[in-house]
Scaffold this active site. Structure first.
Site, PDB file in Angstrom:
ATOM      1  N   GLU A   1       0.823  -1.223   0.000  1.00 30.99           N
ATOM      2  CA  GLU A   1       0.000   0.000   0.000  1.00 30.99           C
ATOM      3  C   GLU A   1       0.851   1.265   0.000  1.00 30.99           C
ATOM      4  O   GLU A   1       1.239   1.761   1.057  1.00 30.99           O
ATOM      5  CB  GLU A   1      -0.932   0.007   1.219  1.00 30.99           C
ATOM      6  CG  GLU A   1      -1.818   1.242   1.269  1.00 30.99           C
ATOM      7  CD  GLU A   1      -2.756   1.288   2.485  1.00 30.99           C
ATOM      8  OE1 GLU A   1      -2.636   0.412   3.360  1.00 30.99           O
ATOM      9  OE2 GLU A   1      -3.567   2.206   2.542  1.00 30.99           O
TER      10      GLU A   1
ATOM     11  N   LYS B   1      -2.527  -2.005  -3.122  1.00 32.34           N
ATOM     12  CA  LYS B   1      -3.568  -1.128  -2.541  1.00 32.34           C
ATOM     13  C   LYS B   1      -3.167   0.326  -2.778  1.00 32.34           C
ATOM     14  O   LYS B   1      -2.493   0.943  -1.946  1.00 32.34           O
ATOM     15  CB  LYS B   1      -3.714  -1.443  -1.048  1.00 32.34           C
ATOM     16  CG  LYS B   1      -4.711  -0.559  -0.323  1.00 32.34           C
ATOM     17  CD  LYS B   1      -5.105  -1.156   1.017  1.00 32.34           C
ATOM     18  CE  LYS B   1      -5.932  -0.198   1.832  1.00 32.34           C
ATOM     19  NZ  LYS B   1      -6.575  -0.808   2.988  1.00 32.34           N
TER      20      LYS B   1
HETATM   21  P1  13P Z   1      -9.175   4.284   4.269  1.00 30.48           P
HETATM   22  O1  13P Z   1     -10.051   3.522   3.320  1.00 30.48           O
HETATM   23  O2  13P Z   1      -9.922   4.932   5.398  1.00 30.48           O
HETATM   24  O3  13P Z   1      -8.232   5.203   3.571  1.00 30.48           O
HETATM   25  O4  13P Z   1      -8.259   3.230   4.983  1.00 30.48           O
HETATM   26  C1  13P Z   1      -7.669   2.237   4.239  1.00 30.48           C
HETATM   27  C2  13P Z   1      -6.482   1.784   4.929  1.00 30.48           C
HETATM   28  O5  13P Z   1      -6.342   0.632   5.221  1.00 30.48           O
HETATM   29  C3  13P Z   1      -5.444   2.765   5.238  1.00 30.48           C
HETATM   30  O6  13P Z   1      -4.260   2.114   5.439  1.00 30.48           O
END
Ligand code: 13P
Length: 345
Positions: free
Chosen positions: A177, A219
């Site tokens: 991510e 992600k």
């Molecule tokens: P949000 O969808 O609130 O951005 O959170 C996703 C997430 O896992 C952040 O690391």
């Protein structure tokens, strides 16, 4: 490393129009969200809230996997049933956040690097023994007229790749991510350029660390203008910019992309995901799914407010957002669906 098992898990995480629900807020972040609604910031309130989420009836119809936090994975329902057992019984794959947060990056004022690599091999081993099948690590990038620096992108990309390699070694699918924050007044083009540079750096490091791309989930952020920028592009323009950026920069071996919501309003996040699938599905080499926290949880949290009497209504709101996002994966989300919340009980 059992490659076939990793590939099967990664595919299952984005199968059947389902997506992931992130409920892995650190205690600090969870407390902040509770405080904003006047909910007491205690271990027991956090436990009750997480119990509300995981016991939502039919959650597994729309949610393939839940991302937990270290505190949560060790908790039990009020009746003593371990959370992890509840999740497995619901047919949902358990996952865990393993980074320990973003800290100031030395030598780079205003920028962050995510920490948590020290001792990670042992922590992952323990989680794997608990039944966890995937993990999450979030690198944070900010942009303005002079940021991000190449140093910040490189440090975060390398940490993501080292984390991913450790996960695969232990049989866990890494969710990779890299998040460009929405805060600020940057343009959609700036978001696209920075996301592109970040994704290239991340995939270069994943190759260097011998990470098997078929066994990860990416992600990313959507391609959006900064929250305070005066021009906010249409849903279709956001979908076009996002898919263009991903098609250019994500290798086709990656089995799934699951967006973070990043603070977008819940309905807008669903609309944008829907537009991507509606306009591009036939051209996408992989599943384009969701891994939202706020865009699924926030309406439910606002209903619950820490009061046991509101649990059922909050669960209906949570399931509704999960259902809307599953519809968005099929390109079938629309405004009419928003009025169906009562029929999901
Ligand atoms: P949000 O969808 O609130 O951005 O959170 C996703 C997430 O896992 C952040 O690391």
């Amino acid at each position: 490393m059992n490659e076939q098992a990793l590939i099967a898990t990664a595919r299952a995480m984005v199968a059947d129009d389902k997506g992931l629900l992130a409920m892995d807020e650190s205690n600090g972040t969870c407390n902040k969200r509770f405080a904003a609604l006047g909910i007491p910031q205690t271990v027991d309130q956090r436990r009750s809230y997480r119990e509300l989420i995981i016991t939502t009836p039919d959650l597994g119809k729309y949610i393939s996997g839940l991302i937990l936090y270290d505190e949560t994975i060790r908790q039990q329902k009020k009746d003593g049933t371990p959370f992890i057992k509840v999740i497995l019984n619901a047919g949902i794959i358990p996952g865990i956040k393993v980074d320990i947060g973003s800290k100031d990056l030395a030598g780079h004022p205003g920028e962050k690097v995510t920490e948590g690599l020290d001792g990670l091999r042992d922590r992952i081993k323990e989680y794997a023994l608990m039944g966890v099948r995937f993990a999450k690590w979030r690198g944070v990038i900010c942009t303005d007229d002079s940021l991000p620096s190449r140093g910040c992108i490189a440090a975060n990309a390398q940490a993501l790749a080292r984390y991913a390699a450790l996960c695969q070694e232990a049989g866990l699918v890494p969710i990779v991510e890299p998040e460009l924050l929405m805060d600020g007044d940057h343009t959609i083009h700036q978001c696209s350029d920075v996301t592109e540079e970040t994704l290239r750096a991340v995939f270069k490091e994943l190759y260097l660390q011998n990470v098997m791309l078929e066994g990860i989930i990416l992600k990313p952020n959507m391609i959006l203008p900064g929250l305070t920028f005066k021009v906010q592009e249409s849903v279709d323009d956001v979908a076009d910019a996002t898919i263009k950026c991903l098609l250019r920069n994500v290798p086709a071996a990656v089995p799934g992309i699951a967006f973070l919501s990043g603070g977008q309003a819940a309905e807008l996040a669903s609309s944008r995901l829907n537009a991507m699938n509606l306009r591009f599905k036939s051209r996408l080499p992989c599943g384009v799914a969701f891994s939202f926290a706020r865009a699924i949880q926030q309406p439910a949290l606002e209903i619950w407010k820490g009061d046991e009497a509101n649990v059922l209504e909050a669960q209906r709101a949570l399931l509704h957002r999960a259902m809307c996002n599953a519809a968005a994966r099929r390109g079938e989300y629309n405004a009419d669906l928003e009025s169906c919340v009562q029929s999901n009980s």
